[in-house]
Design a protein around this motif. Sequence first.
Motif, short mmCIF file in Angstrom:
data_model
loop_
_atom_site.label_atom_id
_atom_site.label_comp_id
_atom_site.label_asym_id
_atom_site.label_seq_id
_atom_site.Cartn_x
_atom_site.Cartn_y
_atom_site.Cartn_z
N ARG A 1 0.85 -1.21 0.00
CA ARG A 1 0.00 0.00 0.00
C ARG A 1 0.88 1.25 0.00
N ALA A 2 1.93 1.23 0.79
CA ALA A 2 2.84 2.39 0.85
C ALA A 2 3.51 2.62 -0.50
N ILE A 3 3.91 1.53 -1.16
CA ILE A 3 4.52 1.66 -2.49
C ILE A 3 3.52 2.27 -3.46
N ASN A 4 2.30 1.73 -3.47
CA ASN A 4 1.27 2.21 -4.39
C ASN A 4 0.93 3.68 -4.12
N ASP A 5 0.78 4.03 -2.84
CA ASP A 5 0.43 5.42 -2.49
C ASP A 5 1.50 6.39 -3.01
N ALA A 6 2.77 6.02 -2.85
CA ALA A 6 3.85 6.90 -3.29
C ALA A 6 3.86 7.04 -4.81
N LEU A 7 3.58 5.94 -5.51
CA LEU A 7 3.54 5.99 -6.97
C LEU A 7 2.38 6.85 -7.45
N GLN A 8 1.20 6.64 -6.85
CA GLN A 8 0.03 7.41 -7.27
C GLN A 8 0.22 8.91 -6.99
N ALA A 9 1.01 9.21 -5.94
CA ALA A 9 1.30 10.61 -5.61
C ALA A 9 2.45 11.16 -6.46
N ARG A 10 3.04 10.29 -7.29
CA ARG A 10 4.19 10.64 -8.14
C ARG A 10 5.32 11.24 -7.29
N ASP A 11 5.65 10.54 -6.23
CA ASP A 11 6.72 10.94 -5.32
C ASP A 11 7.89 9.95 -5.49
N PRO A 12 8.88 10.27 -6.33
CA PRO A 12 9.96 9.32 -6.62
C PRO A 12 10.74 8.85 -5.39
N ALA A 13 11.09 9.79 -4.51
CA ALA A 13 11.88 9.42 -3.33
C ALA A 13 11.09 8.49 -2.42
N ALA A 14 9.83 8.80 -2.20
CA ALA A 14 8.99 7.97 -1.33
C ALA A 14 8.76 6.59 -1.94
N ALA A 15 8.59 6.54 -3.27
CA ALA A 15 8.38 5.26 -3.95
C ALA A 15 9.60 4.36 -3.80
#
Length: 255
Positions: free
Chosen positions: A203-217
Amino acid sequence: MPFEKVQPEKLSTSVVRQIELLILRGILRPGERLPSERELSERLGVSRPSLRDAIADLQGKGLLSSKAGSGIYVADVLGSAFSPALTRLFATHDEAVFDYLSFRRDMEGLAAERAARLGSDSDLKVVQALFEKMETAHAKRNPEDEARLDAQFHTAIIEASHNVVMLHMMRSMFELLQEGVFYNRQVMFKQRTTREALLDQHRAINDALQARDPAAARAAVEAHLDYVGQALADQQRADRNEAIARKRLAHETES
């Protein structure tokens, strides 16, 4: 002057180039069956003879293969990534498991970072759809489905990074994982606490991708694979301890 007359391109050559690109970009996958000759010629807008010439060319290049009475398939182009001898070596040494996870951590972290930056809206919709399927499988407590969707989720991220070399390399790695060469993914999905943690990590991976946050992803992928590595190390330690305890029990029983 360095000019030459433009030569008209054969229709079969155009077909070859189109199918090559579909395989290169991972849209046509190893083992996937092509439509029938009639349907494919209609879709491509070429005659059957031109299509047959293109198919023969692609078979000669090792990209397509035929099965008698079944049709034309994308060849197993991943099969040559590792020799059978090396695959057996991987399977018999624990060291390879953790090197494999370290390699995935680096490659998939980079892929997630790239996917957040370069993935199209459709790419991210695929990732989102797969995560939703993971949630459904989690509720049904089906380890086999969860393990299969886990691989598809990670593959979708690599596809969204739009690096064809990374895509085919990592697909070959996932093929070995699917065959249980490195470890059995289904075992991890049979433990309740581990299952919950894995779903939260995805879920954390998906959330970061959907937010287009490269560092968080990237950080989310790295944290996930760090967890998998620790869980496997703990399981190996538990298995060794159990083996020793059984010997003690057998000895006490015999005394």
